[in-house]
Design an enzyme around this catalytic site. Structure first.
Site, PDB file in Angstrom:
ATOM      1  N   ASP A 214     121.593  -2.306 -15.076  1.00 16.85           N
ATOM      2  CA  ASP A 214     121.555  -1.621 -13.796  1.00 16.85           C
ATOM      3  C   ASP A 214     120.239  -0.866 -13.604  1.00 16.85           C
ATOM      4  OD1 ASP A 214     123.013  -0.623 -11.385  1.00 16.85           O
ATOM      5  OD2 ASP A 214     122.698   1.312 -12.367  1.00 16.85           O
TER       6      ASP A 214
ATOM      7  N   GLU B 173     119.070  -6.091 -12.516  1.00 17.34           N
ATOM      8  CA  GLU B 173     119.098  -5.636 -11.132  1.00 17.34           C
ATOM      9  C   GLU B 173     117.768  -4.928 -10.901  1.00 17.34           C
ATOM     10  OE1 GLU B 173     120.931  -2.577  -7.934  1.00 17.34           O
ATOM     11  OE2 GLU B 173     120.696  -2.077 -10.035  1.00 17.34           O
TER      12      GLU B 173
END
Length: 647
Positions: A329, A382
Site C-alpha cells: 500500500d 499501489e
C-alpha cells in the site's frame, strides 16, 4: 547440531524470569544490518521448555529503555515483578523465559524508557491480540495442518505473469455480516469459508485480495493503520482459523493476496509509536516521520532493525500463511520525501532529489527477498506516480515488483465513461491513451475500494443516462476492462452494481440481487471472468507488445472502437468492438488481417445481462478484401452502448 542455551550458559531458575535466549550472535548482527528476514522465529513470545520446565520466552527491542518487564493477568498487571534481561551486546534487546506461562495469556511490556517515560506496549511480534477495544497481546503457538499441497505444487502457473489475473477485492468485515445493522457483528474466518469462498469461485475470479487483515485498533482505518504486523485480526477468529480460510481458497483454486502496509502506523499508545519513550520505529525528524494525510507515523527505513522488522513481516505471511501475493500500500508515500508536503516541509536527499534513498533500498531488498524465497508469488505496488520501472527487476534498475496498479487507466477510463456519450468523440484520447505507456510496467487495472468512497459515488452512478443506459454503460466498461491488456481488480459490490458508496459500518446491499438489473449485471461479470480465463489471447501475452493491436480508432464521431487481443497462437485471436454511443449500428464494417471466420462469444447487450437482446451476430459475415494482404472485412451489428467480442 547446535547446543541449547542452557547447555552452555548457567540459567538461574530461582527468579520469576530466567535468563535465557533464542538469539545467536549472527541473529543480532543481521538484525542490526537490516538483513534478518525471519525475526518472527526469535522475537515476540515463543513457547519453550527450559530445564524441563515449559513456559514462554519473550524478546523485544527497546534500545532506549532502562527497564522492561512482562505484565498481564498472570501478575495482576503489576510492572517490574517479571523483568526481562537486557543483552550486554548493546543491541537494545530485552529477553527472558517465564516458567509455567501458558498459551492464551494476555500480556504487555511495561517499558521505562527515554527520560523516565513509562508506558505499556503490545508485542510488535505477537501472533494474536485481544479483540478490540482491548489492546493486549496474547501468547500463542501457531500450528495448522495444511491441506493445499496440490495448489502449492502448481501455483506457479496460477500466479505467473502470463496467467489470468482477475482479482476480487474484499473487506472481510463488511462484505457480509450476520447482522447488517450491527457493525460489531462479524462473520468468522470459519463462516467465511462457507460464504465467501464458494461465492468467489462461482463468480470465476482467479484471486481474492483482502484489505488489511493484520491487527488494527480502529475499524475506520479499514486496516490500513496497523499495530499487529505478525497477527491476523482477532475480529474473525484465531490465526489458525485464518489459515483455514486461505487453505479453503487454495482448495477452490483461488489465490490469496494480502494488502500489506509498510508505509505508516498509528499513534495508539499500545502500538509502535514512541515505543521506548522516543522514536524507535519512526523517523525522529517529523519532516520524514509524520504522515500529514493520515495523521500517522512513517517507519525509519534507515534503521537496520526496522528494515529487518518490515521484511520479516512480509515474509511471515508467505512463510506461515501460504499467501500468493502482497499488495504493498501507498508505495508513492514511501518513495517520495515530498509526498503530500509543501516546500519547506521536507528536506531533499543528499543528491538534492525527492527520493527517500533508504526507503528505495528497502523496497528493492523486500522484493528481492520475496522472489528469492517464494519464486511462485507476486508483489504488487499501489504506486500512483510516474516513478520509472516499478515493476521491473532490480538488476535492471527497477524496484522489483511483479505488478503495478494502473492508476492512470482507472482515472482516464472513469473520466471517459462519466461523459455523456455524445461528448465522448471529443475525449477519445482519454480512452486510447493507456496503450501509449502500457508497456512501461506490468499493469493491473484497478476499480478498487478507493473509487467508491468519500463522495466519489458507486460505479453505477458514475455512468450517464437513464437507468437502462447506466447499466449498459457499466457492462460496456467491464467489457472494455476485461479485454484490455493487464491483470484486473474489481472491488466487492462492483460486480452487481451496488447503488450506494461502500460503507464499512454495514454490509454490501445483497438485497439488490432481487432485481433483474443487478442480478444480471452479476451474471455479466461472471461471464466476463469465464471468458477471460477461457481464451488464452486475453492473458498469455498481456504484458507484451505482441498481445494487443488497435484495429480501428478512426470513427470518433460514431463512437466505435475496435482492437485485437493476441495469444501465442494466431487462431486464438480475439476481436473486441465497442459501441460507445446509444445509437445502434447495423452492418458495421471492420477490416481485419489474417482470420476469415469469426464467432460472437460475448455480447454485453444480451438479455441474459439485462440488455435488449435485439442486436446480435450469430454468424458474422466475413469476406476477403485483399488476398495478397490476407485482409478480410467483417459485417457486424453493434448494439447501443454495447460491447461485442468475437473469436
Amino acid at each position: 547440531m547446535s547446543k541449547r542455551y542452557e547447555e552452555i550458559h548457567f540459567v538461574d531458575s530461582t527468579k520469576p524470569v530466567w535468563n535465557y535466549s533464542l538469539l545467536t550472535e549472527e541473529d543480532i548482527q543481521n538484525y542490526q544490518w537490516g538483513t534478518h528476514y525471519s525475526l518472527y522465529e526469535k522475537f515476540g513470545s515463543h513457547e519453550a521448555e527450559v530445564l524441563g520446565v515449559k513456559g514462554y520466552y519473550f524478546a523485544v527491542w527497546a534500545p532506549n529503555a532502562t527497564e522492561v518487564s512482562v505484565m498481564g493477568n498472570f501478575n495482576d498487571w503489576t510492572p517490574r515483578t517479571h523483568p526481562l534481561f537486557v543483552r550486554l551486546d548493546n543491541s537494545g534487546i530485552w529477553e527472558g523465559f517465564i516458567p509455567h506461562f501458558k498459551k492464551g495469556e494476555v500480556y504487555k511490556y511495561f517499558i521505562k524508557g527515554y527520560q523516565g517515560h513509562e508506558g505499556a506496549k503490545g508485542d510488535p511480534f505477537a501472533n494474536f491480540w485481544e479483540l478490540k477495544p482491548a489492546t493486549a497481546s496474547i501468547t500463542w503457538n501457531m500450528h495448522y495442518d495444511w491441506k493445499d499441497e496440490e495448489w502449492m505444487k502448481v501455483r506457479k502457473e496460477h500466479n505467473s505473469l502470463n496467467a489470468a489475473w482477475s482479482v476480487y477485492e474484499v473487506h472481510l468485515a463488511s462484505w457480509m455480516r450476520p447482522n447488517k445493522f450491527d457493525e460489531e457483528s462479524y462473520n468468522s474466518y470459519q463462516q467465511l469459508i462457507h460464504l465467501l469462498v464458494p461465492y468467489v469461485k462461482e463468480m470465476g475470479f482467479t484471486h481474492v485480495e483482502l484489505m488489511p487483515v493484520m491487527e488494527h485498533p480502529f475499524d475506520g482505518s479499514w486496516g490500513y493503520q496497523g499495530t499487529g504486523f505478525f497477527a491476523p485480526t482477532s475480529r474473525f477468529g484465531t490465526p489458525e482459523d485464518f489459515m483455514a480460510l486461505i487453505d479453503a481458497f487454495h482448495n477452490a483454486g483461488i489465490g490469496v493476496i494480502l494488502d500489506w502496509v509498510p508505509s505508516h502506523f498509528p499513534y495508539d499508545s499500545h502500538g509502535l509509536f514512541m515505543f521506548d519513550g522516543t522514536h524507535t520505529y519512526e523517523y525522529a525528524d517529523m519532516r520524514k516521520g509524520y504522515h500529514p494525510d493520515w495523521n500517522s507515523y512513517i517507519f525509519n527505513y534507515k534503521r537496520g532493525e526496522v528494515k529487518s522488522f518490515l521484511i520479516s513481516s512480509a515474509r511471515f505471511w508467505f512463510d506461515k500463511f501460504h499467501i500468493d501475493g502482497i499488495r504493498v500500500d501507498a508505495v508513492s508515500s514511501i518513495l517520495q520525501l515530498d509526498y503530500s508536503r509543501d516546500e519547506g516541509e521536507w528536506e531533499p536527499n543528499e543528491y538534492g532529489g525527492n527520493g527517500n534513498i533508504e526507503a528505495i533500498a528497502f523496497i528493492k531488498d523486500l522484493n528481492e527477498t520475496i522472489y528469492r524465497d517464494f519464486p511462485d508469488v507476486q508483489t504488487i505496488a499501489e504506486e500512483a506516480t510516474d516513478w520509472p520501472n516499478v515493476s521491473r527487476p532490480t538488476f535492471v534498475g527497477g524496484l522489483g515488483f511483479g505488478i503495478k496498479w494502473m492508476m492512470g487507466w482507472m482515472h482516464d477510463t472513469l473520466s471517459f465513461f462519466k461523459a455523456d456519450p455524445y461528448f465522448r468523440q471529443f475525449i477519445q484520447d482519454k480512452f486510447t491513451f493507456s496503450m501509449v505507456y502500457y508497456y512501461d510496467e506490468n499493469f493491473m487495472l484497478p476499480l478498487s475500494h478507493d473509487e467508491v468512497v468519500h463522495g466519489k459515488s458507486p460505479m453505477i452512478y458514475k455512468m450517464p443516462g437513464d437507468d437502462w443506459q447506466k447499466f449498459a454503460n457499466l457492462r460496456l466498461l467491464y467489457t472494455y476492462m476485461f479485454t484490455h491488456p493487464g491483470a484486473k481488480l474489481l472491488f466487492m459490490g462492483n460486480e452487481f452494481a451496488q447503488t450506494s458508496e461502500w460503507n464499512y459500518h454495514t454490509e454490501l446491499s445483497w438485497g439488490l440481487l432481487q432485481y433483474d438489473s443487478h442480478k444480471k449485471m452479476q451474471q455479466c461479470v461472471k461471464e466476463l471472468n469465464h471468458l477471460y480465463r477461457s481464451y488464452p489471447a486475453l492473458y498469455e501475452l498481456q504484458f507484451e507488445p505482441g498481445g494487443f493491436e488497435w484495429v480501428d480508432v478512426d470513427h470518433r464521431a460514431e463512437g466505435v472502437v475496435s482492437y485485437k487481443r493476441k495469444g501465442k497462437d494466431k487462431k486464438d485471436d480475439i476481436l473486441t468492438i465497442l459501441n460507445l454511443t446509444p445509437v445502434v449500428r447495423h452492418n458495421w464494417k471492420v477490416k481485419i488481417y489474417g482470420k476469415s471466420s469469426w464467432t460472437e462469444v460475448f455480447n454485453s447487450d444480451s438479455k441474459v445481462f439485462w440488455g435488449t437482446g435485439d442486436v446480435y451476430n450469430p454468424t458474422p459475415e466475413c469476406h476477403l478484401v485483399d488476398k495478397n494482404a490476407d485482409l478480410y472485412e467483417i459485417n457486424i451489428h453493434l448494439p447501443a452502448l454495447g460491447g461485442i467480442i468475437l473469436h
